[in-house]
Design an enzyme around this catalytic site. Sequence first.
Site, PDB file in Angstrom:
ATOM      1  N   LYS A   1     -10.910  -3.469  -4.082  1.00  0.00           N
ATOM      2  CA  LYS A   1     -11.723  -2.248  -4.038  1.00  0.00           C
ATOM      3  C   LYS A   1     -10.955  -1.062  -4.571  1.00  0.00           C
ATOM      4  O   LYS A   1     -11.523  -0.085  -5.019  1.00  0.00           O
ATOM      5  CB  LYS A   1     -12.102  -1.932  -2.585  1.00  0.00           C
ATOM      6  CG  LYS A   1     -13.063  -2.907  -1.979  1.00  0.00           C
ATOM      7  CD  LYS A   1     -13.146  -2.742  -0.457  1.00  0.00           C
ATOM      8  CE  LYS A   1     -13.237  -4.111   0.169  1.00  0.00           C
ATOM      9  NZ  LYS A   1     -13.379  -4.145   1.595  1.00  0.00           N
TER      10      LYS A   1
ATOM     11  N   LYS B   1      -4.928  -9.281  -7.821  1.00  0.00           N
ATOM     12  CA  LYS B   1      -6.177  -9.706  -7.183  1.00  0.00           C
ATOM     13  C   LYS B   1      -7.264  -8.654  -7.391  1.00  0.00           C
ATOM     14  O   LYS B   1      -6.973  -7.469  -7.541  1.00  0.00           O
ATOM     15  CB  LYS B   1      -5.949  -9.978  -5.692  1.00  0.00           C
ATOM     16  CG  LYS B   1      -5.608  -8.756  -4.900  1.00  0.00           C
ATOM     17  CD  LYS B   1      -5.645  -8.999  -3.404  1.00  0.00           C
ATOM     18  CE  LYS B   1      -5.459  -7.647  -2.731  1.00  0.00           C
ATOM     19  NZ  LYS B   1      -5.549  -7.622  -1.313  1.00  0.00           N
TER      20      LYS B   1
ATOM     21  N   LYS C   1       0.815  -1.216   0.000  1.00  0.00           N
ATOM     22  CA  LYS C   1       0.000   0.000   0.000  1.00  0.00           C
ATOM     23  C   LYS C   1       0.849   1.267   0.000  1.00  0.00           C
ATOM     24  O   LYS C   1       0.373   2.342  -0.353  1.00  0.00           O
ATOM     25  CB  LYS C   1      -0.965   0.021   1.192  1.00  0.00           C
ATOM     26  CG  LYS C   1      -2.127  -0.943   0.994  1.00  0.00           C
ATOM     27  CD  LYS C   1      -3.261  -0.699   1.970  1.00  0.00           C
ATOM     28  CE  LYS C   1      -4.439  -1.616   1.629  1.00  0.00           C
ATOM     29  NZ  LYS C   1      -5.484  -1.617   2.639  1.00  0.00           N
TER      30      LYS C   1
END
Length: 332
Positions: free
Chosen positions: A198, A195, A112
């Site tokens: 969101k 993957k 992230k």
Amino acid sequence: KPRVLSGMQPSADSLHLGNYLGALKPWVASQESQENFFFIPDLHALTSSFDPATLAQRTRTTAAQYIAGGISPEKTVLFVQSHVPEHAELMWVLSTQTGFGEASRMTQFKDKTAKGGTEAANVGLFTYPILMAADILLYQPDRVPVGDDQKQHVELTRDLAQRFNHRFGEVFKVPEPSIPVTGARIYDLQNPTSKMSKSAPSPAGRIDILDEDAVIAKRIKSAVTDAGSEIRFDREEKPGVSSLLDILSTVTGTPLPALEEQFAGKMYGHLKVAVAEAVVAEVGPVRERAKELLADPAEMDRILAQGRDRARATATETLDAVYSAVGLLRRG
Ligand code: TYM
């Protein structure tokens, strides 16, 4: 009965197919044979960008999708993380037992922050796995059913539980992660080596389970496929086709070899039609039921308040044991 606990962040308006197949569906499948705690980690949602004007509604929407997907508020303790203050309290204690280096090795944090660097990240994102460990350990579960991407966080939870027990006495049960055999990692339809998520830059590769049937079918039919024409499961050579086969196998419960046989000699288009039909048949009714539930937000809130009371009964017991084990003066 073994006890299980898990949760999904209320960080979007809809769960996506990865959340559904990797988490919600397996939770529902084993609901009868286990004692279940499923919750909505809204405090975790504060670690990435969120809108205060929509967060509460997203929490309700997430809860509605749990129920619409088959979670029973009677058979399951269904609650919201921020309604149970013991999560944040236990997290503090656990954070004092977590190494800085250990926390720095969490791959989700590294991923992230790979783009913007750690300078731009908030500290909550860094300590996120410790809050997750608190979420889990408070309820003394035997198993934590999660998709592949959360496995490392459950491993950290186990390490923290073992360390705490070793230093302060046996307080925590050491839980096992439980990862589904198929569906543990659903890939982005436009980018079948990443993957489904969101936060993907484009929604084109994502299936949101609250989307209309036509949107879902269109996204599946536009999925990226691979060179050649053979339909077989091979993640290296055929990531696009393998992803579609994995989805079909997870939704229908048909093993992959049986699907390969069924689609021998057929074209990619046939596979896409079958996947679209199966997914729409599976999630369409979930969407409709979720809409009905959301028409009565007061009832949703009532269900969640009941879950909170049941959750707190367990959570306070564990937190009392923790505070006493580390030697804090009893609060009376
Ligand atoms: P979250 O909200 O990102 O995801 C919820 C669940 O969905 C699974 N998942 C997937 N499974 C298959 N394929 C995908 N593409 C995919 N994307 C997501 C996740 O593995 C997860 O099971 N940190 C957690 C939430 C959490 C939690 C907890 C979970 C907080 N505290 C305690 C279990 C126990 C998270 O962000 O999941």
